[in-house]
Design a protein around this motif. Sequence first.
Motif, PDB file in Angstrom:
ATOM      1  N   TYR A   1       0.561  -1.061  -0.488  1.00 25.60           N
ATOM      2  CA  TYR A   1      -0.064   0.460  -0.227  1.00 25.60           C
ATOM      3  C   TYR A   1       0.558   1.818  -0.055  1.00 25.60           C
ATOM      4  CZ  TYR A   1      -2.602  -3.552   1.996  1.00 25.60           C
ATOM      5  OH  TYR A   1      -3.516  -5.082   1.629  1.00 25.60           O
ATOM      6  N   ALA A   2       2.091   1.026   0.627  1.00 24.34           N
ATOM      7  CA  ALA A   2       2.833   2.563   0.657  1.00 24.34           C
ATOM      8  C   ALA A   2       2.518   3.757   1.205  1.00 24.34           C
ATOM      9  CB  ALA A   2       3.436   2.833  -0.440  1.00 24.34           C
ATOM     10  N   LEU A   3       1.420   3.831   1.863  1.00 19.05           N
ATOM     11  CA  LEU A   3       0.385   5.142   2.458  1.00 19.05           C
ATOM     12  C   LEU A   3       2.106   5.437   3.329  1.00 19.05           C
ATOM     13  CD1 LEU A   3      -2.625   3.535   3.151  1.00 19.05           C
ATOM     14  CD2 LEU A   3      -1.999   4.647   1.263  1.00 19.05           C
ATOM     15  N   TYR A   4       1.879   7.073   3.203  1.00 23.25           N
ATOM     16  CA  TYR A   4       2.748   7.720   4.157  1.00 23.25           C
ATOM     17  C   TYR A   4       2.427   7.879   5.406  1.00 23.25           C
ATOM     18  CZ  TYR A   4       3.221   8.805  -0.332  1.00 23.25           C
ATOM     19  OH  TYR A   4       3.237   9.067  -2.292  1.00 23.25           O
ATOM     20  N   PRO A   5       3.319   6.893   6.408  1.00 17.63           N
ATOM     21  CA  PRO A   5       3.168   6.313   7.611  1.00 17.63           C
ATOM     22  C   PRO A   5       2.293   7.810   8.732  1.00 17.63           C
ATOM     23  CG  PRO A   5       5.179   5.502   7.068  1.00 17.63           C
ATOM     24  CD  PRO A   5       4.149   6.227   6.454  1.00 17.63           C
ATOM     25  N   HIS A   6       3.545   9.127   8.424  1.00 13.57           N
ATOM     26  CA  HIS A   6       3.069  10.367   9.173  1.00 13.57           C
ATOM     27  C   HIS A   6       1.704  11.237   8.731  1.00 13.57           C
ATOM     28  CE1 HIS A   6       5.384  11.469   5.636  1.00 13.57           C
ATOM     29  NE2 HIS A   6       5.384  12.628   6.049  1.00 13.57           N
ATOM     30  N   MET A   7       1.315  10.402   7.981  1.00 12.35           N
ATOM     31  CA  MET A   7       0.380  11.679   7.414  1.00 12.35           C
ATOM     32  C   MET A   7      -1.566  10.640   7.604  1.00 12.35           C
ATOM     33  SD  MET A   7       1.153  12.848   3.468  1.00 12.35           S
ATOM     34  CE  MET A   7       2.837  13.145   3.440  1.00 12.35           C
ATOM     35  N   SER A   8      -2.441  11.539   7.877  1.00 12.67           N
ATOM     36  CA  SER A   8      -3.583  11.095   7.841  1.00 12.67           C
ATOM     37  C   SER A   8      -3.716  10.260   6.764  1.00 12.67           C
ATOM     38  CB  SER A   8      -4.349  12.206   8.367  1.00 12.67           C
ATOM     39  OG  SER A   8      -4.479  13.440   7.431  1.00 12.67           O
ATOM     40  N   ALA A   9      -5.492  10.032   7.195  1.00  6.37           N
ATOM     41  CA  ALA A   9      -6.101   8.857   5.443  1.00  6.37           C
ATOM     42  C   ALA A   9      -5.801  10.277   4.551  1.00  6.37           C
ATOM     43  CB  ALA A   9      -6.787   8.454   5.490  1.00  6.37           C
ATOM     44  N   LEU A  10      -6.401  10.906   4.970  1.00  7.73           N
ATOM     45  CA  LEU A  10      -6.613  12.424   4.017  1.00  7.73           C
ATOM     46  C   LEU A  10      -6.054  13.436   3.473  1.00  7.73           C
ATOM     47  CD1 LEU A  10      -9.225  13.830   3.034  1.00  7.73           C
ATOM     48  CD2 LEU A  10      -9.175  15.546   5.354  1.00  7.73           C
ATOM     49  N   GLN A  11      -4.886  12.983   4.547  1.00  6.45           N
ATOM     50  CA  GLN A  11      -3.330  13.899   3.992  1.00  6.45           C
ATOM     51  C   GLN A  11      -2.931  12.953   2.774  1.00  6.45           C
ATOM     52  OE1 GLN A  11      -1.633  14.618   7.767  1.00  6.45           O
ATOM     53  NE2 GLN A  11      -1.774  16.281   7.471  1.00  6.45           N
ATOM     54  N   ASN A  12      -2.902  11.523   2.765  1.00  3.20           N
ATOM     55  CA  ASN A  12      -2.434  10.146   1.337  1.00  3.20           C
ATOM     56  C   ASN A  12      -3.182  10.766   0.537  1.00  3.20           C
ATOM     57  OD1 ASN A  12      -0.380   8.455   2.906  1.00  3.20           O
ATOM     58  ND2 ASN A  12      -1.449   8.776   4.142  1.00  3.20           N
TER      59      ASN A  12
ATOM     60  N   GLN B   1       0.214  19.594  -7.793  1.00  5.10           N
ATOM     61  CA  GLN B   1      -1.114  19.794  -8.875  1.00  5.10           C
ATOM     62  C   GLN B   1      -1.673  21.304  -8.673  1.00  5.10           C
ATOM     63  OE1 GLN B   1      -3.462  16.788 -10.353  1.00  5.10           O
ATOM     64  NE2 GLN B   1      -1.961  15.616 -10.902  1.00  5.10           N
ATOM     65  N   LYS B   2      -1.336  21.782  -7.646  1.00  7.01           N
ATOM     66  CA  LYS B   2      -2.005  23.230  -7.852  1.00  7.01           C
ATOM     67  C   LYS B   2      -3.302  23.015  -7.735  1.00  7.01           C
ATOM     68  CE  LYS B   2       2.075  25.509  -6.876  1.00  7.01           C
ATOM     69  NZ  LYS B   2       3.083  23.708  -6.885  1.00  7.01           N
ATOM     70  N   VAL B   3      -3.938  22.075  -6.979  1.00 10.27           N
ATOM     71  CA  VAL B   3      -5.912  22.327  -7.260  1.00 10.27           C
ATOM     72  C   VAL B   3      -6.557  22.878  -6.345  1.00 10.27           C
ATOM     73  CG1 VAL B   3      -7.794  20.390  -7.514  1.00 10.27           C
ATOM     74  CG2 VAL B   3      -5.139  19.378  -8.473  1.00 10.27           C
ATOM     75  N   PRO B   4      -7.294  23.749  -7.196  1.00  7.21           N
ATOM     76  CA  PRO B   4      -8.080  24.871  -5.806  1.00  7.21           C
ATOM     77  C   PRO B   4      -8.838  23.847  -4.704  1.00  7.21           C
ATOM     78  CG  PRO B   4      -8.819  25.211  -8.222  1.00  7.21           C
ATOM     79  CD  PRO B   4      -7.890  23.988  -8.144  1.00  7.21           C
ATOM     80  N   ASP B   5      -9.625  22.739  -5.136  1.00  4.87           N
ATOM     81  CA  ASP B   5     -10.475  22.330  -4.119  1.00  4.87           C
ATOM     82  C   ASP B   5     -10.041  20.566  -4.401  1.00  4.87           C
ATOM     83  OD1 ASP B   5     -10.369  21.622  -6.782  1.00  4.87           O
ATOM     84  OD2 ASP B   5     -12.890  21.096  -7.037  1.00  4.87           O
ATOM     85  N   ALA B   6      -8.966  20.641  -3.867  1.00  4.82           N
ATOM     86  CA  ALA B   6      -8.065  19.109  -3.727  1.00  4.82           C
ATOM     87  C   ALA B   6      -8.962  18.676  -2.730  1.00  4.82           C
ATOM     88  CB  ALA B   6      -6.652  20.184  -2.955  1.00  4.82           C
ATOM     89  N   GLU B   7      -9.364  19.421  -1.385  1.00 11.78           N
ATOM     90  CA  GLU B   7      -9.920  18.537  -0.278  1.00 11.78           C
ATOM     91  C   GLU B   7     -11.058  17.929  -0.168  1.00 11.78           C
ATOM     92  OE1 GLU B   7      -9.516  20.073   3.945  1.00 11.78           O
ATOM     93  OE2 GLU B   7     -10.660  18.440   4.760  1.00 11.78           O
ATOM     94  N   THR B   8     -12.070  18.719  -1.328  1.00  9.53           N
ATOM     95  CA  THR B   8     -13.290  18.201  -1.790  1.00  9.53           C
ATOM     96  C   THR B   8     -13.200  17.192  -2.668  1.00  9.53           C
ATOM     97  OG1 THR B   8     -13.196  20.324  -1.890  1.00  9.53           O
ATOM     98  CG2 THR B   8     -15.101  19.029  -2.982  1.00  9.53           C
TER      99      THR B   8
ATOM    100  N   LYS C   1      -5.948  11.968  -8.723  1.00 11.19           N
ATOM    101  CA  LYS C   1      -5.335  12.804  -9.776  1.00 11.19           C
ATOM    102  C   LYS C   1      -5.633  12.712 -11.290  1.00 11.19           C
ATOM    103  CE  LYS C   1      -1.117   9.833  -9.608  1.00 11.19           C
ATOM    104  NZ  LYS C   1      -0.222   9.478  -9.300  1.00 11.19           N
ATOM    105  N   ARG C   2      -6.817  11.920 -11.311  1.00  7.08           N
ATOM    106  CA  ARG C   2      -7.905  11.864 -12.073  1.00  7.08           C
ATOM    107  C   ARG C   2      -6.610  10.795 -12.832  1.00  7.08           C
ATOM    108  NH1 ARG C   2     -11.332  16.367 -12.014  1.00  7.08           N
ATOM    109  NH2 ARG C   2     -12.716  15.972 -10.461  1.00  7.08           N
ATOM    110  N   PRO C   3      -5.861   9.671 -13.612  1.00  5.41           N
ATOM    111  CA  PRO C   3      -4.245   9.584 -13.253  1.00  5.41           C
ATOM    112  C   PRO C   3      -5.321   8.676 -14.699  1.00  5.41           C
ATOM    113  CG  PRO C   3      -5.102   7.566 -12.282  1.00  5.41           C
ATOM    114  CD  PRO C   3      -5.743   8.376 -11.983  1.00  5.41           C
ATOM    115  N   ASN C   4      -3.884   8.498 -16.296  1.00  7.20           N
ATOM    116  CA  ASN C   4      -4.041   8.196 -17.387  1.00  7.20           C
ATOM    117  C   ASN C   4      -4.156   6.861 -16.974  1.00  7.20           C
ATOM    118  OD1 ASN C   4      -3.873  10.920 -19.074  1.00  7.20           O
ATOM    119  ND2 ASN C   4      -1.489  10.369 -18.025  1.00  7.20           N
ATOM    120  N   LEU C   5      -3.421   5.980 -16.493  1.00 10.10           N
ATOM    121  CA  LEU C   5      -3.516   4.604 -16.257  1.00 10.10           C
ATOM    122  C   LEU C   5      -2.968   4.528 -14.860  1.00 10.10           C
ATOM    123  CD1 LEU C   5      -2.331   1.985 -17.574  1.00 10.10           C
ATOM    124  CD2 LEU C   5       0.331   3.358 -17.254  1.00 10.10           C
TER     125      LEU C   5
END
Lengths: 347, 352
Positions: B84-95, B103-110, B148-152
């Motif tokens: 899974y390689a989640l980042y252990p020091h971040m919350s699920a949301l931060q992950n 990506q400089k997304v304005p509504d990242a949290e939403t 991030k809506r990936p291509n793949l």
Amino acid sequence: MTRDWNQLAAVSIRDRRMKMAALTLFLVAVSAPIVLPYFWMVMIAFTARTGGADADTLWTACAILVPVTLGYSIAYASLSVRYRAITGAAALILATSLLWFFLGDDLHLNNFRFMINPNIVEDIRGAATAGGQFPWVWNAFGNSLILAGTQTLIVVTVSTLAAYYLSRFSFQGRATFLQSLLVLQAFPAITLVIPIFLIVYWVGLLNTLYAPILVITALELPFFIFIMKGFFDAVPWDIEMSAMTDGASRRQAFWMVVLPQVRVGMIAIGVFAFIKGWEEYVFVTGLRTGNSYWVMSTYLYYVREDVMGVDYGMVAAVSLLYVMPSLILYLFCQKYLTQMTIGGVKG
Amino acid sequence: MATVELKNIRKAWATAMAVDGLDLTISDGEFVAILGPSGCGKSTTLFMLSGVYLPTSGDILFDGSRVNDVEARHRNVGIVFQSYALYPHMSALQNIMFPLRFQKVPDAETRAREMADLVQVGELLDRRPSELSGGQQQRIALARALVKRPNLLLLDEPLSNLDATLRLTMRAEIRRITHELGVTTILVTHDQLEATTMADRVICMNAGRIEQEGSAEDLYLRPRTLFVAGFIGSPPINLIEGKRPELKLSGIPVQSGLEDSVTIGIRPEMLKAADHGLPATVSYVEPMGRETLTTVDTVIGPLRMLEAVAVPRWRRDEQILLNFDAEDSMVFDTSGKRIDGANVRLLEIPGA
């Protein structure tokens, strides 16, 4: 054949308590020689009068504390868990009140006058005895802080970066480099005093604080790089690769994802590096020819020198001030330090 | 969403060739599984697609453009690791929000919360990865890969750390989510069940090469090589090496020596107890719920027989006769290639 389960249970409970008691006694016995000097240091610092240590106060204190401790350990072994805390509190109160009752009159802070008197030599030996060569303690304290702090900063930065590279990249001579890190650690640093003195002299850093900072840093780096490498090795590749596919550059992945995982290691080596710099004596005396700079270790050394007439109370008081920063650091970083093993595998 | 092409991809490590000439085209929105044993180069292929590894030679094309030299961070590929390689020091949301930071997304949290709802972890977002179960961590990892809506989307053995029941639900979940988003997905796994249940197309890899690609049933019923026949199917296929006097081969081109060195494959469920056939002694009976697996000893070696009965039909040491239909058998030549049209049947054994 039927077994008497109750009797067997009683036997094993008794055995367990006996073993516990024996273990406690053993641990108390081996800790005593370690704890006593510190205890005496504190006692002397707060009770000794000018001219010598009063042995009576020490023995009185011991006569109070030893029975109380022994009594507590016996009680601890024989009582159930519920009463242990109560017994502990009772023992503490008993010891404190006894100490206060018998030794309360002897307590004083006079030995700490060096902290507020910039010219302690004159205070003791009369005017101009040491020609103003002896500094105020805060001067030495500040120098020690600069020495230990700068040194810690360099050690933590360099060993973190070096260890990351060693852990993650393969390059020509990597294995040799790692082996030499360990070999370097095997040489006693004291054998290097003369060559280092000469180098420092030629470079022109003799009698400056830079000299011990650089020398101690250089001597400590191999070991700390090795320890940090262990911490980096324990960080899975996956999260780094994950960060890079998530859009981070390698450097961002290092800062945002890898570095937080080795925080414990950085704190641990930071504490050890600081304490190493704080307690350093050999290279601070070895790399100065006069009294160009003072640090706490040299200050303590001169306090107990004849120059001032040995004032044990003050020696103990200076020692107490000297151990305080290390002690505070340890207290705050204890939980990180216990996680440090060589190789960084958390225990 | 993108079409992905691999053209003659090679990846050489210092000591070995991990991927050795891979050609593959994956169309937009397709769900493809790369199946193979550990060390077959399937994960290496995945990491080359994500941009973490550079191929030694060959081209990777996204929507027809060569992306070999595009850094991982610019490829817009989502990846779910086995760990899974989640980042252990971040919350699920931060992950989940982590990829959006670049990506400089304005509504990242939403967006992160929407994605969390899609993978059904909306109420766990304040927790650290260490406070989450394996299945929950997996969903967070999936959300992070997709936010991030990936291509793949690349899945590296995503289910292997989950328990059996959870695996079943996550299989369907992943399929549902990828379908909903229409994202081109490549799943890498060594678990044939995972591959055959989830993917539109299965690519079976071995030793850095593609052995066979096709639908799940192609690989099972019409394996082109001995490796595929042996790797796909559980319990595994019975393999009998060399020519036996009890077996009559047919359909083999007239070539000297080939008849003696073939390998014969018969799937366990194709073996049947019969009135006449190969004498066998039952050595082990394993009830598996809906089916029973029986291991028998015969003159041509031990064989596995899978019967669709919940109650075992045989006892240990019982003597039975086995037979199978000729068209259910497979014959492979020395190089491991299946000989088309060749099959084998039992000879009547005198006195049996």
